[in-house]
Structure formats: structure tokens, C-alpha cells
Design a protein around this motif. Structure first.
Motif, PDB file in Angstrom:
ATOM      1  N   LEU A 114      48.617  44.726  56.657  1.00  0.00           N
ATOM      2  CA  LEU A 114      48.449  44.209  55.293  1.00  0.00           C
ATOM      3  C   LEU A 114      49.753  43.682  54.702  1.00  0.00           C
ATOM      4  O   LEU A 114      49.733  43.050  53.638  1.00  0.00           O
ATOM      5  N   LEU A 118      50.175  40.251  53.070  1.00  0.00           N
ATOM      6  CA  LEU A 118      49.404  40.023  51.848  1.00  0.00           C
ATOM      7  C   LEU A 118      50.099  40.598  50.610  1.00  0.00           C
ATOM      8  O   LEU A 118      49.663  40.339  49.485  1.00  0.00           O
ATOM      9  N   HIS A 124      42.146  40.061  46.950  1.00  0.00           N
ATOM     10  CA  HIS A 124      43.067  39.435  47.906  1.00  0.00           C
ATOM     11  C   HIS A 124      43.297  40.359  49.108  1.00  0.00           C
ATOM     12  O   HIS A 124      43.284  39.906  50.273  1.00  0.00           O
ATOM     13  N   LEU A 125      43.477  41.660  48.846  1.00  0.00           N
ATOM     14  CA  LEU A 125      43.694  42.623  49.926  1.00  0.00           C
ATOM     15  C   LEU A 125      42.419  42.911  50.713  1.00  0.00           C
ATOM     16  O   LEU A 125      42.463  43.093  51.929  1.00  0.00           O
ATOM     17  N   SER A 127      39.566  41.054  50.934  1.00  0.00           N
ATOM     18  CA  SER A 127      38.709  39.937  51.335  1.00  0.00           C
ATOM     19  C   SER A 127      39.438  38.879  52.153  1.00  0.00           C
ATOM     20  O   SER A 127      38.995  37.734  52.221  1.00  0.00           O
ATOM     21  N   ASP A 128      40.538  39.255  52.785  1.00  0.00           N
ATOM     22  CA  ASP A 128      41.176  38.335  53.711  1.00  0.00           C
ATOM     23  C   ASP A 128      40.152  37.912  54.765  1.00  0.00           C
ATOM     24  O   ASP A 128      39.444  38.759  55.342  1.00  0.00           O
ATOM     25  N   GLN A 187      40.027  37.194  57.797  1.00  0.00           N
ATOM     26  CA  GLN A 187      40.012  37.811  59.129  1.00  0.00           C
ATOM     27  C   GLN A 187      40.102  39.335  59.056  1.00  0.00           C
ATOM     28  O   GLN A 187      39.358  40.041  59.739  1.00  0.00           O
ATOM     29  N   MET A 188      40.988  39.853  58.209  1.00  0.00           N
ATOM     30  CA  MET A 188      41.146  41.304  58.111  1.00  0.00           C
ATOM     31  C   MET A 188      39.867  41.976  57.620  1.00  0.00           C
ATOM     32  O   MET A 188      39.573  43.126  57.979  1.00  0.00           O
ATOM     33  N   ARG A 189      39.102  41.258  56.800  1.00  0.00           N
ATOM     34  CA  ARG A 189      37.882  41.834  56.244  1.00  0.00           C
ATOM     35  C   ARG A 189      36.912  42.284  57.338  1.00  0.00           C
ATOM     36  O   ARG A 189      36.140  43.230  57.132  1.00  0.00           O
ATOM     37  N   THR A 207      44.442  50.169  52.621  1.00  0.00           N
ATOM     38  CA  THR A 207      44.433  49.478  51.329  1.00  0.00           C
ATOM     39  C   THR A 207      44.724  50.451  50.196  1.00  0.00           C
ATOM     40  O   THR A 207      45.481  50.144  49.262  1.00  0.00           O
TER      41      THR A 207
END
Length: 438
Positions: A70, A73, A92-93, A95-96, A98-100, A113
Motif C-alpha cells: 500500500l 498509495l 483510494h486505499l 479501491s485500487d 488491482q489491489m482491490r 489498510t
């Protein structure tokens, strides 16, 4: 103090060998080593923020990896830009694009998170020179609402409803602040009756707790019914008929088994059964709640509830009678604000999960906010307390007469003593370097 821009993020794996003395042991987690993924944010002004998420040993290194993922971000962001529209940064954290995929908003990535956002809140409160609870209490309703991501929960709580609750909570606010400063927030203890404790330890700890003013006690159950009956009888005899008893199965049972097992324990008059089955089984909890209602036993859960959406469904399904928020399982204060407000709308008391590493230190800020700005009531409300590992924090929780006393130092009470972090860092710290219990 203006914090400026976040210029670095570090994450460390900090573990304490609590399994050696069976501290924290329950029917599902028989040998926990209380641990934390510990995050430090630094700004270009020199101000630092500290956050963490709680784990029980193996796997903490995975959370640390998720925190590091993370980093792009977070680093480079200006704190004022974050806090002006905090819900946007939250999304923003979470709902990235790819990370989501490795969540979304649940599991290891959500624990990471939480650790990052806890550090951001600590940084914000330090920049304002206030403890987090006071930062929250001093916010206008509109600013509080701007911290919440309402996506997926508007069928249970709209932004307008949240504003209405918070505006009504302004009345009498200062009187409740004064009351908390004098009396503190009521707590219950889990430290007396871990499942792995022998009877002599249990008796000694209960006796000491009673002399210190404790009047509510939680007992771990779920491994063996006959032993649970024996231990609950022992505890009830120790604390007397007038004090409060709760029981906690830590997800051990199937739904039908939970009903029959707790029915057998009903003679000891527990206020609630905590985590009777899978923490994801909302309809199972609803069935258990309905079956136990005639016995006067409620259902409590939440310490492993993934996010605000699950809490929404628990509330909509009347599947719990006590909401147990956790300061490190969901997305920090941002998501807990949504859960606290939903609980208020559904008229379900919030009785947080705490203990672990730093959970008491963090969640005390949330219960103060809930009482002062939202619920305005202490009926059927109390916060868990576990008397372990507080000495490793710069500003440890203060308990007086079984009440949490409001912390007054700026921040989220989340900064650990650096020597403790170094000593207990895994695997290179002195405690772990030659330790075989890995």
C-alpha cells in the motif's frame, strides 16, 4: 503543527510470546502469540504517526507485506488533503483497481489498510495537539460524515440519517465529556478466565479482580462441555449472582451445536454468547439469536467481522444483540464511524472487542466518541479490557475502578516503546533470535 507531506512508511513485525503462559488462549486459538504489524509514517516536517493491526503470531509477516504494497498509495500525500475529504482517501486505499482484487475490504489487505489508516489518524490528531477521541468530539457533524464511505450501506444508513444522528448528539455533549473525565467508561475483564488457565490461576485472578472493582467477567468456552459447566460454575460462585458473566466460544460451534451448548450453560445466566459460530454466518447468528432469546441470552460478535457491509447485514437480520467493533479489523476509524452510526440507528449497543496488542489503547477513543456524540447512553454498554502488554506502549491505557479513563496525550495512543519494538521484532529481535517456538 503543520505535518506537511508523508515522505515515508515503514512496517515492522512485532510479536510477543504470550503462548508460553497461555495468555489469550481460547477454544479456537489455543497458542496465540499476540502480535502486531506496526506502521510508522514520517512527514517532511518531522512529525510522525503510528498505527498497527493486531494478529496472533504466524502470518504477521503477510500483513507487513500487504502494508508495504500500500506504500505507493500513501507516500507523497499531503495530510491536509487527506483529511479534507477523508472518505476519498479511504476509497483510494480500498479501491485500487488491482489491489482491490485481493480483498476487497476484507482479509489481510484490509488488516493492512487498518494499520495504515490508524497511523494517519494518529498523525492527524498529533498535528492538532489532541487525543483522537477529542479530535472526533470536536468535529462538526458534516466533517465527521465526510470521513465515511457510504458505498454499499445506504440501504441501512444514508448520509442524511448520519448527519441527523450526529446533530442530535450535539445536545448535552459537554456534560458527557465532563462525566467521562470524572468517571471513565465502564469496562469488563477477560483476563481471569482464558481457556488454558488452571483453576488456581482462575480463582486467584477472579479474587484480585473483584477487589479491584471489576463487576463484569468473560469466560472462554467451547472446547469441552463438561469442563465449561465446571468452569462457569466456579466463576459464577466466585463473582456471585449480582455480577455480570459473559461467555465466548470464538467461532467453535456449528449453529445447532451452539444453541444446545449455550442452553446447557444458561443456568449461569450469561449476558451474551460471543462468536458462537463462523463470523461470516449472518443467518446462522440470526438463528442462534432467535433460539436463545427466550433464555435471555444475547449474541455478540464483530471482532472478525470483515467490514461495514457485514455489520449492516447482521443488524438488518437481527443477528446480534451486541455490536463488537474492533479498531484493527475493519478500515480504522473511518469504517467504525459507519458501524457505530448504523448500530445506533438499529438500537443495538456497541460493546467493543479489545485486548491483544494495542486494541485497548486504540478502541478507548472510539467508545468515548460513541457515548459523547452518538449514543448518549451507557445502558448495556461496556468495553472489553485485557491486562496484557500495555507496558510496551508510550501512553498505556489507564483503568480506574474498572473504567477506562480518557487518554489526554495527542494521538491515537498507538505509539509503542521503541526498545520493546526492537526487542520483539520478528525474527531478528532478541526475544526471537534463538527461540524455537516459531
Amino acid at each position: 503543527m503543520s505535518p506537511g507531506k508523508i515522505c515515508s512508511l515503514t512496517a515492522r513485525d512485532v510479536r510477543f510470546p504470550t503462548s508460553l503462559e497461555q495468555h489469550g488462549s481460547d477454544a479456537m486459538h489455543t497458542d496465540p502469540d499476540y502480535s502486531a504489524a506496526y506502521v510508522t509514517l514520517e512527514t517532511d516536517s518531522g512529525l510522525k504517526g503510528f498505527g498497527l493491526t493486531f494478529t496472533v503470531g504466524r502470518g504477521t509477516e503477510i500483513v507487513v507485506c500487504a502494508v508495504e504494497a500500500l506504500r505507493p498509495l500513501v507516500v507523497g500525500r499531503n495530510l491536509q488533503e487527506i483529511t479534507t475529504n477523508f472518505s476519498s482517501f479511504y476509497r483510494h486505499l480500498t479501491s485500487d483497481g488491482q489491489m482491490r482484487w485481493v480483498g476487497p475490504e476484507k482479509g489481510v489487505i484490509h488488516l493492512a489498510t487498518a494499520a495504515v489508516l490508524n497511523a494517519v489518524w494518529d498523525l492527524w490528531a498529533r498535528s492538532e495537539g489532541k487525543p483522537v477521541w477529542k479530535l472526533l468530539v470536536d468535529m462538526e457533524p458534516e466533517q465527521l460524515v465526510s470521513c465515511i464511505d457510504f458505498r454499499y450501506i445506504t440501504d441501512a444508513l444514508t448520509k442524511e440519517e448520519a448527519l441527523d444522528i450526529l446533530r442530535k448528539g450535539q445536545e448535552g455533549k459537554q456534560q458527557r465529556v465532563d462525566q467521562m473525565m470524572r468517571e471513565g467508561y465502564p469496562a469488563y475483564t477477560t483476563s481471569c478466565a482464558w481457556l488454558g488457565y488452571p483453576d488456581d490461576t482462575l480463582k486467584q485472578l477472579c479474587s484480585s479482580a473483584l477487589s479491584e472493582g471489576w463487576r463484569a467477567f468473560k469466560v472462554k468456552v467451547g472446547a469441552d462441555l463438561d469442563d465449561d459447566i465446571r468452569r462457569c460454575r466456579l466463576i459464577r460462585q466466585m463473582i456471585g449472582p449480582e455480577n455480570v458473566l459473559m461467555i465466548d466460544a470464538n467461532q467453535r460451534w456449528d449453529v445447532g451445536e451452539a444453541v444446545s451448548w449455550v442452553t446447557r450453560l444458561s443456568e449461569f445466566r450469561p449476558l451474551w454468547i460471543e462468536e458462537p459460530t463462523s463470523p461470516d454466518d449472518i443467518l446462522g447468528h440470526a438463528h442462534i439469536s432467535k433460539a436463545l432469546a427466550p433464555l435471555g441470552i444475547g449474541v455478540a460478535t464483530g471482532e472478525q467481522c470483515h467490514n461495514r457491509v457485514m455489520f449492516k447485514q447482521f443488524l438488518q437480520a437481527s443477528a446480534l444483540q451486541f455490536v463488537q467493533i474492533d479498531s484493527c479489523r475493519v478500515g480504522s476509524i473511518n469504517e467504525n464511524l459507519a458501524i457505530i452510526l448504523m448500530a445506533h440507528k438499529f438500537n443495538v449497543p456497541v460493546c467493543p472487542h479489545a485486548g491483544g496488542v494495542g486494541l485497548c489503547e486504540l478502541v478507548q477513543h472510539l467508545i468515548l466518541f460513541d457515548y459523547i456524540c452518538v449514543s448518549g447512553s451507557l445502558e448495556n454498554r461496556m468495553c472489553e479490557y485485557v491486562d496484557h502488554l500495555h507496558e510496551h506502549f508510550k501512553n498505556p491505557t489507564v483503568i480506574k475502578n474498572a473504567h477506562y479513563m480518557p487518554p489526554m496525550e495527542p494521538g491515537f495512543s498507538s505509539e509503542m516503546v521503541e526498545s520493546s519494538v526492537t526487542k520483539h521484532s520478528f525474527p531478528q529481535g532478541d526475544v526471537w533470535r534463538n527461540f524455537q517456538h516459531l
